[in-house]
Design a protein around this motif. Structure first.
Motif, PDB file in Angstrom:
ATOM      1  N   ARG A 101      45.556  -1.468  56.386  1.00  9.80           N
ATOM      2  CA  ARG A 101      44.415  -0.640  56.772  1.00  9.80           C
ATOM      3  C   ARG A 101      44.440  -0.242  58.233  1.00  9.80           C
ATOM      4  O   ARG A 101      43.554   0.473  58.690  1.00  9.80           O
ATOM      5  CB  ARG A 101      43.128  -1.408  56.496  1.00  9.80           C
ATOM      6  N   SER A 102      45.411  -0.707  59.009  1.00  6.53           N
ATOM      7  CA  SER A 102      45.368  -0.506  60.463  1.00  6.53           C
ATOM      8  C   SER A 102      45.285   0.961  60.869  1.00  6.53           C
ATOM      9  O   SER A 102      44.671   1.296  61.879  1.00  6.53           O
ATOM     10  CB  SER A 102      46.540  -1.198  61.142  1.00  6.53           C
ATOM     11  N   ALA A 103      45.865   1.863  60.112  1.00  9.14           N
ATOM     12  CA  ALA A 103      45.810   3.288  60.454  1.00  9.14           C
ATOM     13  C   ALA A 103      44.395   3.852  60.328  1.00  9.14           C
ATOM     14  O   ALA A 103      44.023   4.775  61.054  1.00  9.14           O
ATOM     15  CB  ALA A 103      46.772   4.073  59.568  1.00  9.14           C
ATOM     16  N   ASP A 104      43.583   3.296  59.420  1.00  4.95           N
ATOM     17  CA  ASP A 104      42.227   3.797  59.178  1.00  4.95           C
ATOM     18  C   ASP A 104      41.155   2.870  59.735  1.00  4.95           C
ATOM     19  O   ASP A 104      39.969   3.106  59.503  1.00  4.95           O
ATOM     20  CB  ASP A 104      41.995   3.953  57.663  1.00  4.95           C
ATOM     21  N   CYS A 105      41.535   1.867  60.475  1.00  6.01           N
ATOM     22  CA  CYS A 105      40.580   0.850  60.917  1.00  6.01           C
ATOM     23  C   CYS A 105      40.283   1.020  62.404  1.00  6.01           C
ATOM     24  O   CYS A 105      41.184   0.927  63.250  1.00  6.01           O
ATOM     25  CB  CYS A 105      41.162  -0.542  60.642  1.00  6.01           C
ATOM     26  N   ALA A 106      39.026   1.236  62.732  1.00  4.56           N
ATOM     27  CA  ALA A 106      38.634   1.423  64.133  1.00  4.56           C
ATOM     28  C   ALA A 106      38.841   0.161  64.950  1.00  4.56           C
ATOM     29  O   ALA A 106      39.166   0.228  66.134  1.00  4.56           O
ATOM     30  CB  ALA A 106      37.170   1.849  64.201  1.00  4.56           C
ATOM     31  N   ILE A 107      38.690  -0.979  64.354  1.00  4.50           N
ATOM     32  CA  ILE A 107      38.798  -2.228  65.103  1.00  4.50           C
ATOM     33  C   ILE A 107      40.245  -2.570  65.433  1.00  4.50           C
ATOM     34  O   ILE A 107      40.512  -3.322  66.367  1.00  4.50           O
ATOM     35  CB  ILE A 107      38.082  -3.375  64.346  1.00  4.50           C
ATOM     36  N   SER A 108      41.196  -2.000  64.720  1.00  5.58           N
ATOM     37  CA  SER A 108      42.609  -2.248  64.990  1.00  5.58           C
ATOM     38  C   SER A 108      42.969  -1.862  66.431  1.00  5.58           C
ATOM     39  O   SER A 108      43.681  -2.595  67.122  1.00  5.58           O
ATOM     40  CB  SER A 108      43.472  -1.469  64.005  1.00  5.58           C
ATOM     41  N   ALA A 109      42.478  -0.730  66.894  1.00  2.91           N
ATOM     42  CA  ALA A 109      42.746  -0.300  68.273  1.00  2.91           C
ATOM     43  C   ALA A 109      42.112  -1.260  69.272  1.00  2.91           C
ATOM     44  O   ALA A 109      42.700  -1.553  70.320  1.00  2.91           O
ATOM     45  CB  ALA A 109      42.238   1.120  68.497  1.00  2.91           C
ATOM     46  N   PHE A 110      40.931  -1.751  68.952  1.00  8.28           N
ATOM     47  CA  PHE A 110      40.278  -2.744  69.823  1.00  8.28           C
ATOM     48  C   PHE A 110      41.137  -3.991  69.948  1.00  8.28           C
ATOM     49  O   PHE A 110      41.350  -4.503  71.048  1.00  8.28           O
ATOM     50  CB  PHE A 110      38.893  -3.103  69.269  1.00  8.28           C
ATOM     51  N   TRP A 111      41.640  -4.505  68.813  1.00  8.78           N
ATOM     52  CA  TRP A 111      42.479  -5.700  68.854  1.00  8.78           C
ATOM     53  C   TRP A 111      43.748  -5.435  69.665  1.00  8.78           C
ATOM     54  O   TRP A 111      44.186  -6.281  70.451  1.00  8.78           O
ATOM     55  CB  TRP A 111      42.837  -6.183  67.456  1.00  8.78           C
ATOM     56  N   SER A 112      44.325  -4.273  69.502  1.00 16.22           N
ATOM     57  CA  SER A 112      45.535  -3.930  70.248  1.00 16.22           C
ATOM     58  C   SER A 112      45.265  -3.876  71.747  1.00 16.22           C
ATOM     59  O   SER A 112      46.051  -4.393  72.547  1.00 16.22           O
ATOM     60  CB  SER A 112      46.096  -2.590  69.780  1.00 16.22           C
ATOM     61  N   ASP A 113      44.155  -3.252  72.138  1.00 16.13           N
ATOM     62  CA  ASP A 113      43.800  -3.183  73.561  1.00 16.13           C
ATOM     63  C   ASP A 113      43.526  -4.574  74.133  1.00 16.13           C
ATOM     64  O   ASP A 113      43.975  -4.897  75.239  1.00 16.13           O
ATOM     65  CB  ASP A 113      42.568  -2.307  73.772  1.00 16.13           C
TER      66      ASP A 113
END
Length: 138
Positions: A101-113
């Protein structure tokens, strides 16, 4: 993110070497005794530290391991990456991106940052920094 026992022990072993051995070889047994760590576990750690070019082995009666680079050139991240499986905060931040789901998940970018901020902190702290800032070394 949780730093594993292997990562914590590796940092402790390198600090022990820096404080007690200088550039002389120190045995795993000596580090094991002073840090109260398993010598078998330390052998596994030092195999990885040697492979990463952080420690080097010295053969002979007064042999053991010594630090292979200058203390201000070895970062905490270097040590952790040498002995850990990785320093990832969440499955979606791994190189493989194991979350579908990482491509469609807003929180994925937060975790990456957030993970990148942590990695920057670990990258900016060297063994020398730890000695200077947290240890009473003159």
């Amino acid at each position: 993110m949780r730093i594993t026992t292997k990562g914590r022990y590796a940092i402790r072993a390198i600090i022990n070497m820096a404080l007690n051995a200088g550039n002389k070889p120190i045995s795993i047994k000596s580090i094991s005794n002073s840090e109260e760590l398993s010598p078998i576990f330390l052998e596994q750690i030092f195999t990885k530290l040697k492979k990463a070019g952080i420690a080097e082995s010295v053969r002979g009666a007064s042999g053991g391991f010594r630090i292979a680079r200058e203390l201000n050139e070895i970062t905490v991240l270097d040590v952790l990456e040498a002995v850990e499986e990785g320093v990832e905060l969440a499955p979606c931040t791994t190189p493989e991106g194991t979350c579908g789901r990482s491509a469609d998940c807003a929180i994925s970018a937060f975790w990456s940052d957030t993970e990148e901020m942590i990695r920057d902190q670990l990258r900016n702290q060297t063994i020398q920094t730890i000695l200077d800032k947290y240890m009473d070394v003159e």
